[in-house]
Design a protein around this motif. Structure first.
Motif, PDB file in Angstrom:
ATOM      1  N   SER A   9       0.837  -1.205   0.000  1.00 19.31           N
ATOM      2  CA  SER A   9       0.000   0.000   0.000  1.00 19.31           C
ATOM      3  C   SER A   9       0.869   1.251   0.000  1.00 19.31           C
ATOM      4  N   ASP A  10       0.330   2.323  -0.561  1.00 17.88           N
ATOM      5  CA  ASP A  10       1.025   3.611  -0.524  1.00 17.88           C
ATOM      6  C   ASP A  10       0.347   4.582   0.442  1.00 17.88           C
ATOM      7  N   ARG A  11      -0.620   4.092   1.221  1.00 14.63           N
ATOM      8  CA  ARG A  11      -1.335   4.943   2.163  1.00 14.63           C
ATOM      9  C   ARG A  11      -1.477   4.247   3.510  1.00 14.63           C
ATOM     10  N   ILE A  12      -1.251   5.001   4.566  1.00 14.48           N
ATOM     11  CA  ILE A  12      -1.348   4.435   5.907  1.00 14.48           C
ATOM     12  C   ILE A  12      -2.758   3.940   6.183  1.00 14.48           C
ATOM     13  N   GLU A  13      -3.773   4.702   5.773  1.00 18.50           N
ATOM     14  CA  GLU A  13      -5.152   4.339   6.094  1.00 18.50           C
ATOM     15  C   GLU A  13      -5.638   3.092   5.368  1.00 18.50           C
ATOM     16  N   GLN A  14      -4.912   2.646   4.357  1.00 26.11           N
ATOM     17  CA  GLN A  14      -5.310   1.453   3.617  1.00 26.11           C
ATOM     18  C   GLN A  14      -4.575   0.188   4.078  1.00 26.11           C
ATOM     19  N   LEU A  15      -3.757   0.303   5.097  1.00 19.55           N
ATOM     20  CA  LEU A  15      -3.011  -0.843   5.586  1.00 19.55           C
ATOM     21  C   LEU A  15      -3.911  -1.794   6.367  1.00 19.55           C
ATOM     22  N   LEU A  27       6.247  -2.832   7.171  1.00 19.02           N
ATOM     23  CA  LEU A  27       7.597  -2.449   6.777  1.00 19.02           C
ATOM     24  C   LEU A  27       7.506  -1.164   5.956  1.00 19.02           C
ATOM     25  N   VAL A  28       8.128  -0.109   6.432  1.00 15.01           N
ATOM     26  CA  VAL A  28       8.026   1.204   5.792  1.00 15.01           C
ATOM     27  C   VAL A  28       9.249   1.419   4.901  1.00 15.01           C
ATOM     28  N   LEU A  29       9.026   1.418   3.597  1.00  9.82           N
ATOM     29  CA  LEU A  29      10.079   1.668   2.624  1.00  9.82           C
ATOM     30  C   LEU A  29       9.978   3.109   2.145  1.00  9.82           C
ATOM     31  N   HIS A  30      11.100   3.786   2.035  1.00 14.43           N
ATOM     32  CA  HIS A  30      11.038   5.196   1.643  1.00 14.43           C
ATOM     33  C   HIS A  30      12.371   5.671   1.082  1.00 14.43           C
ATOM     34  N   ASP A  31      12.322   6.799   0.374  1.00 17.31           N
ATOM     35  CA  ASP A  31      13.523   7.452  -0.132  1.00 17.31           C
ATOM     36  C   ASP A  31      14.313   8.062   1.028  1.00 17.31           C
ATOM     37  N   ALA A  32      15.583   8.324   0.779  1.00 19.41           N
ATOM     38  CA  ALA A  32      16.380   9.100   1.724  1.00 19.41           C
ATOM     39  C   ALA A  32      16.198  10.568   1.363  1.00 19.41           C
ATOM     40  N   ASN A  33      15.068  11.123   1.752  1.00 18.99           N
ATOM     41  CA  ASN A  33      14.751  12.531   1.518  1.00 18.99           C
ATOM     42  C   ASN A  33      13.735  12.969   2.573  1.00 18.99           C
ATOM     43  N   PRO A  34      13.482  14.273   2.699  1.00 16.53           N
ATOM     44  CA  PRO A  34      12.565  14.731   3.747  1.00 16.53           C
ATOM     45  C   PRO A  34      11.184  14.072   3.707  1.00 16.53           C
ATOM     46  N   PRO A  35      10.504  13.974   2.546  1.00 17.39           N
ATOM     47  CA  PRO A  35       9.197  13.299   2.557  1.00 17.39           C
ATOM     48  C   PRO A  35       9.277  11.855   3.037  1.00 17.39           C
ATOM     49  N   GLY A  36      10.338  11.155   2.653  1.00 19.24           N
ATOM     50  CA  GLY A  36      10.486   9.775   3.077  1.00 19.24           C
ATOM     51  C   GLY A  36      10.706   9.653   4.574  1.00 19.24           C
ATOM     52  N   ILE A  37      11.553  10.503   5.133  1.00 17.35           N
ATOM     53  CA  ILE A  37      11.824  10.476   6.566  1.00 17.35           C
ATOM     54  C   ILE A  37      10.560  10.830   7.347  1.00 17.35           C
ATOM     55  N   VAL A  38       9.824  11.814   6.846  1.00 13.29           N
ATOM     56  CA  VAL A  38       8.585  12.217   7.507  1.00 13.29           C
ATOM     57  C   VAL A  38       7.555  11.082   7.446  1.00 13.29           C
ATOM     58  N   LEU A  39       7.497  10.372   6.319  1.00  8.49           N
ATOM     59  CA  LEU A  39       6.574   9.228   6.206  1.00  8.49           C
ATOM     60  C   LEU A  39       6.866   8.197   7.290  1.00  8.49           C
ATOM     61  N   ALA A  40       8.142   7.896   7.501  1.00 16.98           N
ATOM     62  CA  ALA A  40       8.513   6.929   8.537  1.00 16.98           C
ATOM     63  C   ALA A  40       8.037   7.406   9.909  1.00 16.98           C
ATOM     64  N   GLY A  41       8.176   8.698  10.183  1.00 15.08           N
ATOM     65  CA  GLY A  41       7.711   9.246  11.456  1.00 15.08           C
ATOM     66  C   GLY A  41       6.204   9.170  11.588  1.00 15.08           C
ATOM     67  N   GLN A  42       5.491   9.480  10.511  1.00 13.64           N
ATOM     68  CA  GLN A  42       4.030   9.398  10.539  1.00 13.64           C
ATOM     69  C   GLN A  42       3.559   7.963  10.761  1.00 13.64           C
ATOM     70  N   ALA A  43       4.270   7.018  10.145  1.00  8.36           N
ATOM     71  CA  ALA A  43       3.905   5.613  10.319  1.00  8.36           C
ATOM     72  C   ALA A  43       4.104   5.179  11.768  1.00  8.36           C
ATOM     73  N   ARG A  44       5.214   5.598  12.370  1.00 11.24           N
ATOM     74  CA  ARG A  44       5.447   5.249  13.774  1.00 11.24           C
ATOM     75  C   ARG A  44       4.384   5.851  14.678  1.00 11.24           C
ATOM     76  N   ALA A  45       3.979   7.096  14.365  1.00 13.59           N
ATOM     77  CA  ALA A  45       2.970   7.765  15.184  1.00 13.59           C
ATOM     78  C   ALA A  45       1.610   7.085  15.040  1.00 13.59           C
ATOM     79  N   ALA A  46       1.276   6.646  13.837  1.00  8.16           N
ATOM     80  CA  ALA A  46      -0.040   6.052  13.586  1.00  8.16           C
ATOM     81  C   ALA A  46      -0.114   4.578  13.952  1.00  8.16           C
ATOM     82  N   LEU A  47       0.994   3.859  13.791  1.00  3.92           N
ATOM     83  CA  LEU A  47       0.970   2.410  13.932  1.00  3.92           C
ATOM     84  C   LEU A  47       1.680   1.903  15.172  1.00  3.92           C
ATOM     85  N   GLY A  48       2.416   2.761  15.836  1.00  5.03           N
ATOM     86  CA  GLY A  48       3.131   2.332  17.028  1.00  5.03           C
ATOM     87  C   GLY A  48       4.224   1.335  16.691  1.00  5.03           C
TER      88      GLY A  48
END
Length: 338
Positions: free
Chosen positions: A207-213, A220-241
């Motif tokens: 999935s490309d959306r947290i709400e669809q997981l 497993l959160v896969l992301h680019d090494a860039n600000p949007p990717g790092i922020v996505l990882a943080g959002q996933a941790r906040a939403a999914l624990g």
């Protein structure tokens, strides 16, 4: 160029109209005209490398990065070319001025030496600003590469290069009872995982959306090494624990890795930089990202991507024991080098 059909080494005049003058068969790419100077044999070589000898599938975006990584401009070389260009211009102007006899040769040469010194001093002073402002991007846009490849390769060979898939046409499969899930903003990366049977191998939803997981499974959160990717990882941790396991590209894994593909955009806004400071990054990593550097996950070959995913799955399974639940919060795994 070597003919991809009869292996004859052809001069430019012997392959006019993209046709071999020996076997008379047409080929797809003319290196003097195609993006990245590609030819058919080069594409096949890249296809074999991306397939890793296991017939792995890869996306056109992954092929684009593989084809262009050696042509990405180097800041030092660009600056050096500017310096050499200015020096050559001064020498040429000095030569013709002295030869013409308009001015005495001695004063002209003296002025040229002074100009050369001043130019080098000015360039040295300007270099830090130049490096801060310079961008590093793929020298050929993806759409140009894709259009040329599909437009030329498909009519000649009846399809895409061996193992290639057009990610825009890949539908992500539905997994009825997932044991794991992958969250990734890059649909091309998800397409690569889908065509390499990741959903069925590990019962893994994509999935490309947290709400669809799917609920209650490790993500497993896969992301680019860039600000949007790092922020996505943080959002996933906040939403999914503790369900969220960041296995994306971390800046420290690519900033000093010579084999990693590193690009550069203008510096992020202060608001974006503030978001980075909230994430578990070192000062050096924040500085690297804040300087505009980044690395795309899609540039990772399928074999490495699958290897990292396999290690993450193994690690999650090993930490299923409640005594080791904290291990799910380890964050970014180390990416393979080479």
């Amino acid at each position: 160029m070597i003919c991809p059909h009869c292996n004859t080494n052809l001069l430019r005049k012997e392959r006019s109209g993209r046709r071999c003058s020996k076997c008379r068969r047409e080929f797809a790419l003319e290196p003097k005209e195609s993006p990245f100077g590609l030819h058919d044999i080069r594409i096949r070589t890249l296809a074999e490398r991306l397939g890793d000898g296991r017939d792995l599938r890869y996306t056109l975006t992954q092929l684009w990065y593989a084809a262009g990584r050696k042509r990405i401009p180097d800041l030092y070389r660009v600056f050096r070319r500017v310096r050499i260009g200015i020096s050559v211009a001064i020498v040429v102007i000095t030569f013709f001025t002295a030869v013409s006899g308009v001015l005495p040769a001695a004063p002209v040469i003296g002025a040229a030496v002074v100009a050369m010194v001043l130019a080098h001093v000015a360039l040295r002073a300007a270099r830090p600003q130049f490096e801060r402002a310079a961008t590093i991007r793929m020298p050929v846009p993806y759409n140009t590469f894709r259009k040329e490849l599909i437009g030329r390769w498909t009519p000649i060979y009846g399809g895409l290069p061996p193992g290639a898939v057009d990610e825009g046409k890949v539908r992500l499969p539905v997994v009825d009872r997932p044991r794991f899930a992958v969250l990734c903003q890059d649909r091309g990366v998800l397409a690569c995982l889908a065509v390499n049977n990741v959903p069925h191998t590990w019962d893994m939803a994509l999935s490309d959306r947290i709400e669809q997981l799917p609920p209650a499974v490790p993500v497993l959160v896969l992301h680019d090494a860039n600000p949007p990717g790092i922020v996505l990882a943080g959002q996933a941790r906040a939403a999914l624990g503790t369900r969220a396991v960041a296995v994306g590209l971390r800046p420290r894994a690519v900033s000093t890795n010579e084999s990693a593909l590193r690009l550069r955009e203008p510096r992020p806004t202060e608001a974006d930089a503030a978001l980075l400071r909230r994430e578990p990054l070192s000062a050096d990593e924040i500085e690297w990202l804040a300087d505009g550097w980044w690395s795309p996950l899609a540039a990772i070959a399928p074999a490495k991507l699958l290897a990292v995913l396999a290690r993450a799955v193994e690690r999650v399974e090993e930490t299923a024991d409640p005594e080791h639940s904290r291990a799910r919060q380890v964050g970014f795994l180390t990416w393979p080098t080479g």
